[in-house]
Design a protein around this motif. Sequence first.
Motif, PDB file in Angstrom:
ATOM      1  N   ALA A 123       0.832  -1.201   0.000  1.00 43.84           N
ATOM      2  CA  ALA A 123       0.000   0.000   0.000  1.00 43.84           C
ATOM      3  C   ALA A 123       0.865   1.249   0.000  1.00 43.84           C
ATOM      4  O   ALA A 123       0.547   2.260  -0.642  1.00 43.84           O
ATOM      5  CB  ALA A 123      -0.926  -0.011   1.213  1.00 43.84           C
ATOM      6  N   GLU A 124       1.972   1.179   0.700  1.00 50.00           N
ATOM      7  CA  GLU A 124       2.884   2.325   0.758  1.00 50.00           C
ATOM      8  C   GLU A 124       3.455   2.636  -0.619  1.00 50.00           C
ATOM      9  O   GLU A 124       3.548   3.805  -1.016  1.00 50.00           O
ATOM     10  CB  GLU A 124       4.014   2.029   1.742  1.00 50.00           C
ATOM     11  CG  GLU A 124       5.004   3.163   1.922  1.00 50.00           C
ATOM     12  CD  GLU A 124       6.105   2.829   2.911  1.00 50.00           C
ATOM     13  OE1 GLU A 124       7.099   3.592   2.962  1.00 50.00           O
ATOM     14  OE2 GLU A 124       5.976   1.811   3.628  1.00 50.00           O
ATOM     15  N   SER A 158       0.756   4.316  -2.827  1.00 51.79           N
ATOM     16  CA  SER A 158       0.564   5.721  -2.445  1.00 51.79           C
ATOM     17  C   SER A 158       1.727   6.582  -2.919  1.00 51.79           C
ATOM     18  O   SER A 158       1.542   7.757  -3.263  1.00 51.79           O
ATOM     19  CB  SER A 158       0.419   5.830  -0.925  1.00 51.79           C
ATOM     20  OG  SER A 158      -0.727   5.124  -0.481  1.00 51.79           O
ATOM     21  N   LYS A 159       2.912   5.992  -2.967  1.00 57.46           N
ATOM     22  CA  LYS A 159       4.106   6.747  -3.369  1.00 57.46           C
ATOM     23  C   LYS A 159       4.226   6.857  -4.885  1.00 57.46           C
ATOM     24  O   LYS A 159       4.606   7.917  -5.406  1.00 57.46           O
ATOM     25  CB  LYS A 159       5.349   6.054  -2.795  1.00 57.46           C
ATOM     26  CG  LYS A 159       6.672   6.725  -3.154  1.00 57.46           C
ATOM     27  CD  LYS A 159       7.844   5.968  -2.548  1.00 57.46           C
ATOM     28  CE  LYS A 159       7.960   4.556  -3.131  1.00 57.46           C
ATOM     29  NZ  LYS A 159       9.142   3.822  -2.600  1.00 57.46           N
ATOM     30  N   VAL A 194      -5.119   6.881  -5.602  1.00 51.40           N
ATOM     31  CA  VAL A 194      -5.440   5.463  -5.428  1.00 51.40           C
ATOM     32  C   VAL A 194      -6.931   5.348  -5.133  1.00 51.40           C
ATOM     33  O   VAL A 194      -7.467   6.103  -4.320  1.00 51.40           O
ATOM     34  CB  VAL A 194      -4.637   4.837  -4.267  1.00 51.40           C
ATOM     35  CG1 VAL A 194      -5.040   3.375  -4.074  1.00 51.40           C
ATOM     36  CG2 VAL A 194      -3.145   4.959  -4.502  1.00 51.40           C
ATOM     37  N   PHE A 222      -3.800   0.466   4.062  1.00 54.09           N
ATOM     38  CA  PHE A 222      -3.746   1.899   3.732  1.00 54.09           C
ATOM     39  C   PHE A 222      -3.983   2.781   4.958  1.00 54.09           C
ATOM     40  O   PHE A 222      -3.759   3.986   4.902  1.00 54.09           O
ATOM     41  CB  PHE A 222      -4.777   2.227   2.651  1.00 54.09           C
ATOM     42  CG  PHE A 222      -4.358   1.810   1.273  1.00 54.09           C
ATOM     43  CD1 PHE A 222      -3.567   2.642   0.484  1.00 54.09           C
ATOM     44  CD2 PHE A 222      -4.731   0.584   0.763  1.00 54.09           C
ATOM     45  CE1 PHE A 222      -3.165   2.258  -0.784  1.00 54.09           C
ATOM     46  CE2 PHE A 222      -4.336   0.181  -0.507  1.00 54.09           C
ATOM     47  CZ  PHE A 222      -3.551   1.020  -1.277  1.00 54.09           C
ATOM     48  N   THR A 231     -13.364  10.733  -0.966  1.00 53.84           N
ATOM     49  CA  THR A 231     -12.025  10.715  -0.385  1.00 53.84           C
ATOM     50  C   THR A 231     -12.062  10.075   0.993  1.00 53.84           C
ATOM     51  O   THR A 231     -13.012  10.233   1.752  1.00 53.84           O
ATOM     52  CB  THR A 231     -11.462  12.148  -0.253  1.00 53.84           C
ATOM     53  OG1 THR A 231     -12.357  12.942   0.536  1.00 53.84           O
ATOM     54  CG2 THR A 231     -11.288  12.785  -1.613  1.00 53.84           C
ATOM     55  N   LYS A 274      -7.093   9.271   4.296  1.00 59.61           N
ATOM     56  CA  LYS A 274      -5.718   9.330   3.842  1.00 59.61           C
ATOM     57  C   LYS A 274      -5.620  10.149   2.565  1.00 59.61           C
ATOM     58  O   LYS A 274      -6.455  10.037   1.664  1.00 59.61           O
ATOM     59  CB  LYS A 274      -5.169   7.918   3.581  1.00 59.61           C
ATOM     60  CG  LYS A 274      -4.989   7.088   4.849  1.00 59.61           C
ATOM     61  CD  LYS A 274      -3.938   7.706   5.764  1.00 59.61           C
ATOM     62  CE  LYS A 274      -3.732   6.862   7.006  1.00 59.61           C
ATOM     63  NZ  LYS A 274      -2.696   7.434   7.897  1.00 59.61           N
ATOM     64  N   LYS A 305      -5.040  11.500  -0.953  1.00 57.78           N
ATOM     65  CA  LYS A 305      -5.112  10.973  -2.320  1.00 57.78           C
ATOM     66  C   LYS A 305      -5.580   9.520  -2.415  1.00 57.78           C
ATOM     67  O   LYS A 305      -5.421   8.863  -3.438  1.00 57.78           O
ATOM     68  CB  LYS A 305      -3.792  11.167  -3.064  1.00 57.78           C
ATOM     69  CG  LYS A 305      -2.607  10.311  -2.649  1.00 57.78           C
ATOM     70  CD  LYS A 305      -1.390  10.651  -3.517  1.00 57.78           C
ATOM     71  CE  LYS A 305      -0.218   9.745  -3.247  1.00 57.78           C
ATOM     72  NZ  LYS A 305       0.951  10.107  -4.069  1.00 57.78           N
ATOM     73  N   VAL A 306      -6.193   9.013  -1.345  1.00 60.53           N
ATOM     74  CA  VAL A 306      -6.776   7.668  -1.371  1.00 60.53           C
ATOM     75  C   VAL A 306      -8.296   7.797  -1.358  1.00 60.53           C
ATOM     76  O   VAL A 306      -8.861   8.411  -0.447  1.00 60.53           O
ATOM     77  CB  VAL A 306      -6.304   6.816  -0.181  1.00 60.53           C
ATOM     78  CG1 VAL A 306      -6.980   5.448  -0.221  1.00 60.53           C
ATOM     79  CG2 VAL A 306      -4.789   6.663  -0.200  1.00 60.53           C
TER      80      VAL A 306
END
Length: 475
Positions: free
Chosen positions: A222-223, A226-227, A232, A409, A430, A433, A435-436
């Motif tokens: 998940a990291e 997100s990066k 996402v 996440f 949204t 978190k 942008k998730v």
Amino acid sequence: MGKVTGFMEFERLSEANLPVTDRVKNYKEFVLHLTDEQAKVQGARCMDCGIPFCTTGCPVNNIIPDWNDLVYQQDWRAAIDVLHSTNNFPEFTGRICPAPCEAACTLNINDDAVGIKSIEHAIIDKAWENNWVVPQPPAHKTGKKIAIVGSGPAGMAAAQQLARAGHHVVVFEKETRVGGLLRYGIPDFKFEKSHIDRRVEQMEAEGVEFRVNHAVGENVSAEDLSKDFDAVILAGGAENPRDLPVPGRELDGVHFAMDFLRPQNKVVAGDTVPNQIMATNKHVVVIGGGDTGSDCVGTSNRHGAVSISQFEVMPQPPEKENKNMVWPNWPLKLRTSSSHEEGCDRDWSITTKELIGENGKVTALKGAKVEWKDGKMVEVPGSEFTMKADLVLLAMGFVSPMQKVLDAFGVEKDARGNAKATTDGVGCYTTSKAKVFAAGDMRRGQSLVVWAIREGRQCARAVDEFLMGSSSLPR
């Protein structure tokens, strides 16, 4: 609208089914769509009702009166354009949606709703037959990358919308094939998986990248998502089943419905499934009276079960709803599926008290009749019974999406264990978190395919606005 007096002249005509004796021999679809002339007559029944409640009864807000009229006029090419303007995958909904639009139809006041679902089915089949469903690649690329976790109808709808907006979309699916619960939760006799495969080909031509065998929390971080991505979307299905905490639950032969249905779908697709759960020559008991339970009934019939019983703990619904009380909302009433027609004993207000076994295998079910008083379940004295059961399938619904994805996440959850996200105002869909986003079952819990498509489309617009500042995608 269709013909001005059509609703007075023509009766509703339902789609035909192949005979039971033929259809239980295989896993092919058996519902036959209307002929052109039949669809024209049914389209003619759509009346100029002033307020088309069907469009609000439909979660994707299909512009139903317009394409009904176009079918009446036999302008099929325009009809599919109108249908696609609100629904990415009408071949999905035209086959497996329970049609809340028909419950909301004005003609349904007298139990004679326009056959909206059958007309939709005919339109999209006509479109595929005439090669009108083609890729729509974007004219320009934005350079933005979006990861979508889950390839069910919510994930597919979001992916297609965002790809057409010019974004690079990557869909991550934990199974070996795309489709999520649409592929593995719905038997092929209700929905052949070639419909998914055609759409995947279209979407790949539009720029969508699908990565199967990619499971968040296992071989996907998940990291990292997100990066590496600008946004996402969590769009997985509600796969956490409701359990039955009774003595004997641990016995061999007691299974969750999906552990029974998923392997059969894989076998139909050509996979080899060792130790597949089979109903052949068994006395099957299905606990749960919904669609998943019905799917277990149909699959058990095709396996060649000796007997099939289906129990529901709630009271038997009325055969006719009180239209004055519920219309145009979705009514509670008795529904008999095609699987029930193939052979099944059903009973309501039944509670399971114990599962009985010998040598570690289930052999019988002990149950009782119940009554509901002041919202509480009370066992009826003297109603206890025991019946033979070689296979017990638990089809009591799903309580939430798989928690490991949400936990990976670190998104905030609601009281039911879903990703917490609103659908209104700025920042809709949204999560807690950055942008998730979350859509479909992941956000709202167990629901319909048509709701998943709606949320996927709306979430796509929210992501597009988030990335670009504005969006031309439909709401």
